[in-house]
Design a protein around this motif. Structure first.
Motif, PDB file in Angstrom:
ATOM      1  N   UNK A 226       5.605  11.036  10.718  1.00 35.64           N
ATOM      2  CA  UNK A 226       5.053  10.673   9.412  1.00 35.64           C
ATOM      3  C   UNK A 226       4.316   9.325   9.433  1.00 35.64           C
ATOM      4  N   UNK A 227       3.334   9.207   8.545  1.00 35.52           N
ATOM      5  CA  UNK A 227       2.751   7.897   8.233  1.00 35.52           C
ATOM      6  C   UNK A 227       3.195   7.594   6.809  1.00 35.52           C
ATOM      7  N   UNK A 228       3.731   6.402   6.611  1.00 35.78           N
ATOM      8  CA  UNK A 228       4.277   6.053   5.292  1.00 35.78           C
ATOM      9  C   UNK A 228       3.533   4.860   4.742  1.00 35.78           C
ATOM     10  N   UNK A 229       3.014   4.998   3.523  1.00 38.49           N
ATOM     11  CA  UNK A 229       2.416   3.849   2.849  1.00 38.49           C
ATOM     12  C   UNK A 229       3.478   3.270   1.929  1.00 38.49           C
ATOM     13  N   UNK A 230       3.789   1.984   2.105  1.00 31.67           N
ATOM     14  CA  UNK A 230       4.699   1.342   1.160  1.00 31.67           C
ATOM     15  C   UNK A 230       3.850   0.922  -0.044  1.00 31.67           C
ATOM     16  N   UNK A 231       4.479   0.537  -1.167  1.00 32.17           N
ATOM     17  CA  UNK A 231       3.672   0.187  -2.351  1.00 32.17           C
ATOM     18  C   UNK A 231       2.678  -0.938  -2.092  1.00 32.17           C
ATOM     19  N   UNK A 232       2.957  -1.824  -1.095  1.00 33.45           N
ATOM     20  CA  UNK A 232       2.036  -2.952  -0.870  1.00 33.45           C
ATOM     21  C   UNK A 232       0.922  -2.622   0.130  1.00 33.45           C
ATOM     22  N   UNK A 233       0.844  -1.376   0.607  1.00 39.33           N
ATOM     23  CA  UNK A 233      -0.121  -1.052   1.676  1.00 39.33           C
ATOM     24  C   UNK A 233      -1.559  -1.266   1.228  1.00 39.33           C
ATOM     25  N   UNK A 256       0.231  12.055  16.904  1.00 39.07           N
ATOM     26  CA  UNK A 256      -0.724  12.050  15.790  1.00 39.07           C
ATOM     27  C   UNK A 256       0.064  11.975  14.479  1.00 39.07           C
ATOM     28  N   UNK A 257      -0.438  11.221  13.486  1.00 43.35           N
ATOM     29  CA  UNK A 257       0.251  11.268  12.189  1.00 43.35           C
ATOM     30  C   UNK A 257       0.217  12.710  11.681  1.00 43.35           C
TER      31      UNK A 257
END
Ligand code: NAD
Length: 475
Positions: A226-233, A256-257
């Motif tokens: 997985x690729x995870x975006x946190x709220x501050x990304x 690969x993501x």
């Protein structure tokens, strides 16, 4: 599928194995100069054969950008070889180990020794690098090796065999051709170590076959990373690097993501930026000269059917153009799938292609649980600008490795070990870790003349009992 050149028969494999084993037993000490010479021959083989290998990879894939072949298969392989050769002195030196108090003044050391004969099974997605990188580590550790490339890249396998045969005797290194049947026979040989790179399903069979001979294995497998975006990304940066990581080799990369988790409020903006990022990298969509093709029409059909299932279930699909593709190229456009249902094939299986599901989440706990209830992935990517958000993912998620604020690149960070965890793999290699998996790090204790060994000998006198009581309090 192209024809496999001269599939190796079991008697041939057994004869080569026996000759390598006999040679390894006859010369158990492999000096540094010989290891360096073998690495130099591997470097020469690869350098001389590079144009043929690049052309073969492009033909095997029906299309693969020459720059990708050059960078990911040739340059990275040369880096592994040269890094190994430069490190030989440090790697081969016995490591001094401090004795525990109760055995002082003994001395201890770890003494690296070659294992003997190593088997390497390589997949098709980076058909040169994933054969040569483990081979470089095996040779640095003083072993002999047998390599079985994938049947799905037969022309590359033939070019690799030709290159190796020119510079090595079969008692040192040999490349064997064949499909699943030959690969299965290969795994029954009593290697001193077997390194397999490929799918988890076949990895299980390899582990079973190796267990019958008590052959230790390193399993480099796959999974849904997985690729995870946190709220501050930073959405632009994340979109660009995720699109790049998904576009390399058209998503046919073990790290690969596989899907992206995005905070729900940022979802719509991120999807637009991801589309823009894909278009910036591949303006002509599937026809872009920088996008590789899918390895076979069968693999492309699997991606089509996954996408069809997601689309008919109601998921929004954003495709890059896929017209003007030459008929003989099995290309597939980068495609975003917005919020597919978790029960769909696209969310259950490793995608291994340029399809990218984007899934919204409401709380960090929900996103962490989404990853934790699935098989531990080979890689995880965290995007964020706030330290505590990144630390939360580093501490609470499980994966083979992590890249923070980028994708894929920890693989090329070859001074770090690379490997999976649980279903995504077992053991690790690259750099120091590669040398160590292919060596027996033999523990040696050296007892000096003056020592406390006699304290343990009977008869147990009151004085000895007193000293042993003192020891119990001290250690
Ligand atoms: P695969 O497992 O189908 O094939 C890999 C190799 O296994 C081939 O050489 C093949 O001949 C051999 N093989 C096939 N059947 C066998 C059997 N019964 N016994 C022993 N060997 C057998 O994998 P693939 O489709 O070529 O590669 C894709 C998978 O590999 C993906 O899951 C990907 O994530 C994974 N992968 C992992 C890494 C890593 O470094 N962790 C790198 C690349 C690919």
């Amino acid at each position: 599928m192209d024809q496999i050149l001269r599939p190796a028969t079991r008697p041939v494999m057994e004869a080569i194995f026996a000759s390598q084993r006999a040679a390894a037993q006859a010369d158990p000490v492999v000096p540094r100069a010989l290891r360096a010479d073998r690495l130099t021959r591997l470097e020469t083989a690869l350098t001389e054969a590079a144009p043929a290998l690049i052309a073969a990879m492009s033909r095997d894939f029906s299309y693969r950008p020459a720059a990708d072949c050059e960078l990911f298969d040739i340059t990275l392989s040369l880096r592994e070889i040269r890094h190994a050769r430069r490190s030989l002195g440090r790697w081969m030196r016995p490591r001094q180990v401090r004795a525990p108090l109760h055995l002082m003044p003994a001395r201890g050391r770890l003494m690296p020794q070659p294992l003997g004969v190593v088997g390497i099974l390589a997949p098709w997605n980076f058909p040169v690098y994933l054969a040569v990188a483990p081979l470089a580590a095996a040779l640095a550790a003083g072993n002999r090796a047998m390599v079985k490339p994938s049947e799905l890249t037969p022309q590359t396998a033939a070019a690799l065999e030709a290159a190796i045969t020119t510079h090595f005797t079969p008692e040192e290194v040999c490349v064997l051709q064949g499909g699943p049947e030959e690969a299965a026979a290969f795994t029954t040989l009593p290697f001193d170590h077997l390194l397999y790179t490929g799918s988890t399903a076949v990895g299980r069979k390899v582990a079973e076959a190796a267990a019958r001979n008590m052959t230790p294995v390193t399993l480099e497998l796959g999974g849904k990373s997985p690729a995870v975006l946190t709220p501050s990304a930073d959405l632009d940066r994340a979109a660009r690097r995720i699109a790049w990581g998904k576009g390399v080799n058209a998503g046919q990369v073990c790290v690969a993501p596989d899907y992206v988790l995005v905070p729900r409020p940022q979802m719509a903006r991120f999807v637009r930026r991801l589309e823009a990022a894909f278009l910036a990298l591949y303006p002509e969509g599937a026809a872009s000269p920088d996008l590789a093709a899918i390895i076979t029409p069968r693999h492309r059909d699997r991606l089509r059917s996954m996408l069809h299932e997601a689309e008919t279930s109601g998921a929004e699909v954003i495709r890059l153009p896929s017209d003007a593709i030459p008929a003989q190229q099995h290309k597939f456009p980068p495609t975003i799938v917005v919020d597919p249902h978790p029960g769909l094939q696209i969310m259950r299986e490793e995608i291994f292609g340029p399809l990218l599901p984007v899934v919204p989440y409401d709380t960090p706990e929900e996103a962490l649980t989404f990853v934790a209830v699935r098989d531990a992935p080979l890689a995880l990517y965290v995007f964020g600008t706030r330290r505590e958000e990144i630390d939360l993912w580093l501490a609470q998620s499980r994966s083979g490795g992590v890249t923070v604020n980028d994708t894929v690149l920890h693989v090329a960070f070859d001074t770090l070990p690379f490997g999976g965890i649980g279903p995504s793999g077992q053991g690790a290699y690259h750099g120091d870790a590669g040398f160590e998996i292919f060596s027996h790090m033999k523990p040696v204790m050296i007892q000096p003349r003056l020592n406390a060994g006699r304290l343990m000998e009977p008869p147990v006198t009151p004085r000895k009992r007193q000293l042993l009581g003192l020891l119990r309090r001290m250690i």
